[in-house]
Design an enzyme around this catalytic site. Structure first.
Site, PDB file in Angstrom:
ATOM      1  N   PRO A  69       0.668  16.737  -2.331  1.00  0.00           N
ATOM      2  CA  PRO A  69       1.591  16.721  -3.478  1.00  0.00           C
ATOM      3  C   PRO A  69       1.599  15.420  -4.277  1.00  0.00           C
ATOM      4  O   PRO A  69       2.285  15.326  -5.293  1.00  0.00           O
ATOM      5  CB  PRO A  69       2.947  16.954  -2.814  1.00  0.00           C
ATOM      6  CG  PRO A  69       2.812  16.299  -1.481  1.00  0.00           C
ATOM      7  CD  PRO A  69       1.394  16.578  -1.044  1.00  0.00           C
ATOM      8  N   SER A  71       1.415  11.933  -2.633  1.00  0.00           N
ATOM      9  CA  SER A  71       1.919  10.718  -1.972  1.00  0.00           C
ATOM     10  C   SER A  71       0.869   9.607  -1.940  1.00  0.00           C
ATOM     11  O   SER A  71       1.194   8.428  -2.134  1.00  0.00           O
ATOM     12  CB  SER A  71       2.410  11.035  -0.561  1.00  0.00           C
ATOM     13  OG  SER A  71       1.378  11.575   0.233  1.00  0.00           O
ATOM     14  N   LYS A 180     -10.980  11.932   5.126  1.00  0.00           N
ATOM     15  CA  LYS A 180     -10.276  12.498   6.277  1.00  0.00           C
ATOM     16  C   LYS A 180     -11.137  13.552   6.949  1.00  0.00           C
ATOM     17  O   LYS A 180     -11.766  14.378   6.281  1.00  0.00           O
ATOM     18  CB  LYS A 180      -8.953  13.135   5.851  1.00  0.00           C
ATOM     19  CG  LYS A 180      -8.220  13.774   7.028  1.00  0.00           C
ATOM     20  CD  LYS A 180      -6.799  14.136   6.695  1.00  0.00           C
ATOM     21  CE  LYS A 180      -6.683  15.477   6.018  1.00  0.00           C
ATOM     22  NZ  LYS A 180      -5.251  15.873   5.866  1.00  0.00           N
TER      23      LYS A 180
END
Length: 229
Positions: A69, A71, A180
């Protein structure tokens, strides 16, 4: 038979939901994110890695893949001064993309509802950059879980390679990439492949990443530049 299966699935989902809720309520980063107005707890993963490794600096160009979203985008905007809050420091640029909606964020160029894996979406990023090169590409992308472990691992590694390939095309010499993924056998192969293009490649697991999670981050630093190969 159908009723039995349906009942078991509902029970499984109920247990999973209860576990998620319990974990959220006991997670100090969730409450801290609310207090500091971050969109989700993952902000602290990037904050921790940047505090330790000094990845983000004022004036840098950052590409945030899988940003929703937003961050990580919030952290990047402040740390590279993309919102120009500090007029004594050079102003950076943050481009955030995700196939989900990302609500507007001051200082960030938002590309929402576009799948990064689509070449047209990557061309959209190139259009926004207008010839500028990136100082760092950060990717928090993860595939939708299938529940089949080897397939999920295979899919997140594919996302890593897509982000890496894009980073190689748009990064300036000396740039970094942060990807990631989940701990798996292919992590070593990815690391070896990244070492062909970056001076150092290491695995990082911030404390904000839950201890029971297989999540890790692969960091490549000091991009050689394709012309030097």
């Amino acid at each position: 038979m159908k009723k039995v299966v349906s009942s078991e699935l509902r029970k499984s989902k109920g247990v999973s939901s209860n576990h998620w809720l319990s974990r959220q309520l006991s997670d100090p980063y969730v409450e801290k994110a609310k207090m500091m107005n971050f969109r989700c707890r993952s902000a602290f993963k990037l904050i921790e890695m940047d505090d330790k490794l000094k990845l983000l600096k004022p004036g840098q160009v950052v590409i945030d893949c899988g940003a929703a979203p937003g961050s990580w985008t919030q952290v990047a905007v402040k740390r590279v001064n993309a919102d120009n809050c500090d007029n004594k420091q050079p102003q950076g640029k943050v481009v955030a993309i995700d196939k989900q909606l990302i609500y507007p964020l001051e200082g960030a160029i938002i590309i929402g509802n576009l799948d990064f894996t689509n070449p047209d979406s990557q061309n959209r990023i190139l259009g926004v950059l207008k010839g500028e090169k990136a100082d760092i590409v950060i990717s928090d992308m993860a595939p939708s879980a299938t529940g089949i472990r080897y397939l999920d691992y295979e899919n997140i590694v594919k996302l890593c390679y897509l982000a890496l390939k894009f980073a190689l095309q748009i990064s300036k010499p000396g740039a970094s990439v942060l990807l990631k993924l989940w701990q798996c056998a292919d992590a070593k192969t990815l690391q070896d492949d990244m070492l062909k293009f970056y001076k150092t490649v290491k695995i990082v697991k911030p404390k904000a990443s839950r201890s029971d999670s297989a999540e890790i981050f692969m960091l490549g630093r000091d991009f050689h530049g394709l012309e030097n190969r």
